[in-house]
Design a protein around this motif. Structure first.
Motif, PDB file in Angstrom:
ATOM      1  N   PHE A   1       0.827  -1.197   0.000  1.00 49.89           N
ATOM      2  CA  PHE A   1       0.000   0.000   0.000  1.00 49.89           C
ATOM      3  C   PHE A   1       0.871   1.261   0.000  1.00 49.89           C
ATOM      4  CE2 PHE A   1      -2.628   3.268   2.044  1.00 49.89           C
ATOM      5  CZ  PHE A   1      -3.757   3.207   1.249  1.00 49.89           C
ATOM      6  N   ARG A   2       1.937   1.240   0.799  1.00 52.62           N
ATOM      7  CA  ARG A   2       2.841   2.403   0.860  1.00 52.62           C
ATOM      8  C   ARG A   2       3.528   2.634  -0.476  1.00 52.62           C
ATOM      9  NH1 ARG A   2       8.138   2.529   1.658  1.00 52.62           N
ATOM     10  NH2 ARG A   2       8.201   0.377   2.414  1.00 52.62           N
ATOM     11  N   LEU A   3       4.038   1.576  -1.096  1.00 53.30           N
ATOM     12  CA  LEU A   3       4.723   1.723  -2.372  1.00 53.30           C
ATOM     13  C   LEU A   3       3.764   2.125  -3.494  1.00 53.30           C
ATOM     14  CD1 LEU A   3       7.102  -1.371  -2.191  1.00 53.30           C
ATOM     15  CD2 LEU A   3       7.744   1.040  -1.998  1.00 53.30           C
ATOM     16  N   LEU A   4       2.562   1.601  -3.453  1.00 57.15           N
ATOM     17  CA  LEU A   4       1.569   1.989  -4.454  1.00 57.15           C
ATOM     18  C   LEU A   4       1.224   3.466  -4.337  1.00 57.15           C
ATOM     19  CD1 LEU A   4      -0.735  -1.151  -4.288  1.00 57.15           C
ATOM     20  CD2 LEU A   4       0.522  -0.375  -6.315  1.00 57.15           C
ATOM     21  N   GLY A   5       1.219   3.979  -3.112  1.00 60.76           N
ATOM     22  CA  GLY A   5       0.975   5.400  -2.915  1.00 60.76           C
ATOM     23  C   GLY A   5       2.046   6.252  -3.562  1.00 60.76           C
ATOM     24  N   ILE A   6       3.313   5.813  -3.437  1.00 61.96           N
ATOM     25  CA  ILE A   6       4.421   6.541  -4.069  1.00 61.96           C
ATOM     26  C   ILE A   6       4.293   6.480  -5.590  1.00 61.96           C
ATOM     27  CG2 ILE A   6       6.925   6.574  -4.396  1.00 61.96           C
ATOM     28  CD1 ILE A   6       7.158   5.438  -1.537  1.00 61.96           C
ATOM     29  N   LEU A   7       3.998   5.302  -6.100  1.00 65.35           N
ATOM     30  CA  LEU A   7       3.828   5.146  -7.540  1.00 65.35           C
ATOM     31  C   LEU A   7       2.653   5.971  -8.059  1.00 65.35           C
ATOM     32  CD1 LEU A   7       4.407   1.281  -7.791  1.00 65.35           C
ATOM     33  CD2 LEU A   7       5.973   3.074  -8.573  1.00 65.35           C
ATOM     34  N   GLN A   8       1.600   6.053  -7.272  1.00 66.01           N
ATOM     35  CA  GLN A   8       0.427   6.839  -7.665  1.00 66.01           C
ATOM     36  C   GLN A   8       0.762   8.322  -7.723  1.00 66.01           C
ATOM     37  OE1 GLN A   8      -2.932   6.396  -5.067  1.00 66.01           O
ATOM     38  NE2 GLN A   8      -4.263   7.707  -6.306  1.00 66.01           N
ATOM     39  N   ARG A   9       1.516   8.821  -6.756  1.00 65.78           N
ATOM     40  CA  ARG A   9       1.891  10.240  -6.753  1.00 65.78           C
ATOM     41  C   ARG A   9       2.721  10.596  -7.980  1.00 65.78           C
ATOM     42  NH1 ARG A   9       2.795   9.300  -1.256  1.00 65.78           N
ATOM     43  NH2 ARG A   9       5.058   9.348  -1.500  1.00 65.78           N
ATOM     44  N   ASN A  10       3.454   9.627  -8.492  1.00 66.69           N
ATOM     45  CA  ASN A  10       4.289   9.849  -9.671  1.00 66.69           C
ATOM     46  C   ASN A  10       3.599   9.433 -10.966  1.00 66.69           C
ATOM     47  OD1 ASN A  10       7.230  10.707  -8.789  1.00 66.69           O
ATOM     48  ND2 ASN A  10       6.491   9.242  -7.267  1.00 66.69           N
ATOM     49  N   GLU A  11       2.293   9.135 -10.885  1.00 66.45           N
ATOM     50  CA  GLU A  11       1.447   8.809 -12.033  1.00 66.45           C
ATOM     51  C   GLU A  11       1.891   7.544 -12.763  1.00 66.45           C
ATOM     52  OE1 GLU A  11       1.412  12.328 -14.450  1.00 66.45           O
ATOM     53  OE2 GLU A  11      -0.065  13.309 -13.185  1.00 66.45           O
ATOM     54  N   LEU A  12       2.590   6.654 -12.044  1.00 65.01           N
ATOM     55  CA  LEU A  12       2.970   5.373 -12.623  1.00 65.01           C
ATOM     56  C   LEU A  12       1.877   4.337 -12.424  1.00 65.01           C
ATOM     57  CD1 LEU A  12       6.731   5.233 -11.575  1.00 65.01           C
ATOM     58  CD2 LEU A  12       5.775   5.909 -13.773  1.00 65.01           C
ATOM     59  N   VAL A  13       1.016   4.560 -11.425  1.00 66.70           N
ATOM     60  CA  VAL A  13      -0.189   3.747 -11.257  1.00 66.70           C
ATOM     61  C   VAL A  13      -1.360   4.683 -10.998  1.00 66.70           C
ATOM     62  CG1 VAL A  13       1.112   1.791 -10.310  1.00 66.70           C
ATOM     63  CG2 VAL A  13      -0.008   3.408  -8.759  1.00 66.70           C
ATOM     64  N   GLU A  14      -2.559   4.183 -11.241  1.00 60.34           N
ATOM     65  CA  GLU A  14      -3.779   4.935 -10.959  1.00 60.34           C
ATOM     66  C   GLU A  14      -4.643   4.115 -10.012  1.00 60.34           C
ATOM     67  OE1 GLU A  14      -5.677   5.573 -14.684  1.00 60.34           O
ATOM     68  OE2 GLU A  14      -4.207   7.030 -15.401  1.00 60.34           O
ATOM     69  N   ARG A  15      -5.359   4.809  -9.156  1.00 56.94           N
ATOM     70  CA  ARG A  15      -6.263   4.121  -8.249  1.00 56.94           C
ATOM     71  C   ARG A  15      -7.677   4.142  -8.829  1.00 56.94           C
ATOM     72  NH1 ARG A  15      -6.278   4.631  -1.659  1.00 56.94           N
ATOM     73  NH2 ARG A  15      -7.834   3.008  -1.283  1.00 56.94           N
ATOM     74  N   VAL A  16      -8.312   2.979  -8.835  1.00 58.41           N
ATOM     75  CA  VAL A  16      -9.672   2.834  -9.330  1.00 58.41           C
ATOM     76  C   VAL A  16     -10.483   2.248  -8.178  1.00 58.41           C
ATOM     77  CG1 VAL A  16     -11.146   1.853 -11.115  1.00 58.41           C
ATOM     78  CG2 VAL A  16      -8.741   2.345 -11.617  1.00 58.41           C
ATOM     79  N   GLY A  17     -11.160   3.116  -7.422  1.00 67.61           N
ATOM     80  CA  GLY A  17     -11.828   2.654  -6.210  1.00 67.61           C
ATOM     81  C   GLY A  17     -10.785   2.180  -5.222  1.00 67.61           C
ATOM     82  N   SER A  18     -10.847   0.914  -4.848  1.00 68.87           N
ATOM     83  CA  SER A  18      -9.833   0.359  -3.950  1.00 68.87           C
ATOM     84  C   SER A  18      -8.789  -0.455  -4.710  1.00 68.87           C
ATOM     85  CB  SER A  18     -10.512  -0.544  -2.898  1.00 68.87           C
ATOM     86  OG  SER A  18     -11.218  -1.604  -3.534  1.00 68.87           O
ATOM     87  N   ASN A  19      -8.889  -0.466  -6.036  1.00 71.91           N
ATOM     88  CA  ASN A  19      -7.946  -1.220  -6.860  1.00 71.91           C
ATOM     89  C   ASN A  19      -6.941  -0.301  -7.539  1.00 71.91           C
ATOM     90  OD1 ASN A  19      -9.394  -3.473  -6.142  1.00 71.91           O
ATOM     91  ND2 ASN A  19     -10.298  -3.813  -8.156  1.00 71.91           N
ATOM     92  N   TYR A  20      -5.974  -0.925  -8.254  1.00 70.85           N
ATOM     93  CA  TYR A  20      -4.930  -0.172  -8.938  1.00 70.85           C
ATOM     94  C   TYR A  20      -4.751  -0.697 -10.354  1.00 70.85           C
ATOM     95  CZ  TYR A  20      -3.670   1.670  -4.359  1.00 70.85           C
ATOM     96  OH  TYR A  20      -3.699   2.301  -3.144  1.00 70.85           O
ATOM     97  N   ARG A  21      -4.275   0.220 -11.246  1.00 70.50           N
ATOM     98  CA  ARG A  21      -3.916  -0.153 -12.606  1.00 70.50           C
ATOM     99  C   ARG A  21      -2.724   0.711 -13.026  1.00 70.50           C
ATOM    100  NH1 ARG A  21      -9.181   2.524 -15.606  1.00 70.50           N
ATOM    101  NH2 ARG A  21      -8.582   4.737 -15.333  1.00 70.50           N
ATOM    102  N   LEU A  22      -2.087   0.360 -14.128  1.00 73.13           N
ATOM    103  CA  LEU A  22      -0.946   1.141 -14.607  1.00 73.13           C
ATOM    104  C   LEU A  22      -1.383   2.557 -14.959  1.00 73.13           C
ATOM    105  CD1 LEU A  22       0.855  -1.457 -16.901  1.00 73.13           C
ATOM    106  CD2 LEU A  22       1.443  -0.809 -14.565  1.00 73.13           C
ATOM    107  N   GLY A  23      -0.487   3.519 -14.714  1.00 71.85           N
ATOM    108  CA  GLY A  23      -0.818   4.927 -14.909  1.00 71.85           C
ATOM    109  C   GLY A  23      -0.379   5.485 -16.247  1.00 71.85           C
ATOM    110  N   THR A  24      -0.854   6.693 -16.534  1.00 75.85           N
ATOM    111  CA  THR A  24      -0.590   7.327 -17.820  1.00 75.85           C
ATOM    112  C   THR A  24       0.889   7.674 -18.008  1.00 75.85           C
ATOM    113  OG1 THR A  24      -1.171   9.465 -16.847  1.00 75.85           O
ATOM    114  CG2 THR A  24      -2.910   8.278 -17.998  1.00 75.85           C
ATOM    115  N   GLN A  25       1.572   8.032 -16.929  1.00 73.75           N
ATOM    116  CA  GLN A  25       2.975   8.393 -17.050  1.00 73.75           C
ATOM    117  C   GLN A  25       3.813   7.203 -17.515  1.00 73.75           C
ATOM    118  OE1 GLN A  25       4.286  11.389 -16.879  1.00 73.75           O
ATOM    119  NE2 GLN A  25       6.319  10.608 -17.342  1.00 73.75           N
ATOM    120  N   LEU A  26       3.456   6.025 -17.039  1.00 74.95           N
ATOM    121  CA  LEU A  26       4.165   4.817 -17.457  1.00 74.95           C
ATOM    122  C   LEU A  26       3.950   4.570 -18.940  1.00 74.95           C
ATOM    123  CD1 LEU A  26       5.920   2.658 -16.080  1.00 74.95           C
ATOM    124  CD2 LEU A  26       3.885   1.238 -15.944  1.00 74.95           C
TER     125      LEU A  26
END
Length: 260
Positions: A52-77
């Motif tokens: 959860f902590r690492l996903l938060g870092i990745l999300q802040r850098n737009e490498l992942v996106e949060r969809v509700g309580s799930n995650y997917r690859l982000g636009t920056q990636l």
């Protein structure tokens, strides 16, 4: 089924935070949709809190996106991935995309645009046909060139790459894969003569495709277009004329239109 991890100690002893984040990204890349943090943690062999902590870092850098309580690859990636091989694939996609759409409208089958990188092909773009066909050809996916239609269409005009492919071996992916170097070279000779390549269940059982090269300003292939469908109903020869016409038009567009 692998046992779920209850602590980060299940991961390799020297695994850094960067290693763990990359494992999370790879796990997301294996899915077409989004994944929950618990499942991601299990796959990465991390605790849920660490994931959860690492996903938060990745999300802040737009490498992942949060969809509700799930995650997917982000636009920056996605943007970074488009730059892996420099500007060429993006320029090709921009210029050939209208012709890929034309090809789809003419066939209503799954169509691809791919480029050659070493002895592999990379799928730059893909439009799914009305009838779903089991295929490994996701955008960005890499496959050995020797057993794909687009790959053979390009290897036929690249002597060094073809020789490198043979030197590396031609392992059978299916019972139909050309594994004999002599037969493989003969097939490339036919492609050079006819300007068209076929994959008859050589990469994936049940999948057949027909492909032609797209020529660049030098007159040499810079990419390939293909039409694919299920072997039990798909007649590749039927779509060859439309594929040739569209590839010729795409080649003219690349050759005559100045670079952006």
């Amino acid at each position: 089924m692998p046992a779920p991890a209850t602590s980060d100690s299940a991961a390799p002893a020297r695994q850094t935070a960067v290693d763990k984040a990359l494992v999370l990204l790879k796990s997301l890349a294996e899915e077409d949709g989004d994944i929950g943090v618990s499942e991601l943690a299990r796959r990465a062999r991390l605790t849920k809190s660490t994931a959860f902590r690492l996903l938060g870092i990745l999300q802040r850098n737009e490498l992942v996106e949060r969809v509700g309580s799930n995650y997917r690859l982000g636009t920056q990636l996605f943007e970074m991935g488009n730059r892996v091989y420099g500007p060429t694939p993006q320029l090709l996609q921009d210029r050939v995309q209208p012709y890929l759409a034309d090809l789809y409208e003419l066939t209503h089958e799954t169509v691809h645009l791919a480029v050659l990188r070493g002895t592999e092909i990379v799928y730059v773009n893909r439009i799914q046909g009305h009838r779903v066909t089991r295929s490994p050809s996701r955008i960005g996916a890499r496959l050995p060139a020797y057993c794909t239609g687009v790959g053979k269409a390009l290897l036929a005009f690249d002597h060094d790459a073809a020789e490198a492919a043979v030197a590396a071996g031609l392992p059978a992916r299916t019972e139909y894969t050309l594994t004999d170097p002599g037969r493989f070279h003969a097939a490339l000779g036919h492609i050079r003569r006819d300007g068209i390549a076929y994959d008859r269940q050589e990469a994936t059982l049940g999948l057949t495709c027909v492909a032609v090269p797209v020529l660049g300003p030098s007159g040499r292939p810079v990419a390939a277009l293909s039409v694919a469908g299920s072997d039990h109903r798909f007649d590749p020869a039927r779509h060859a004329p439309a594929l040739r016409r569209v590839a010729h038009a795409a080649s003219r567009a690349i050759t005559t239109r100045p670079a952006a």
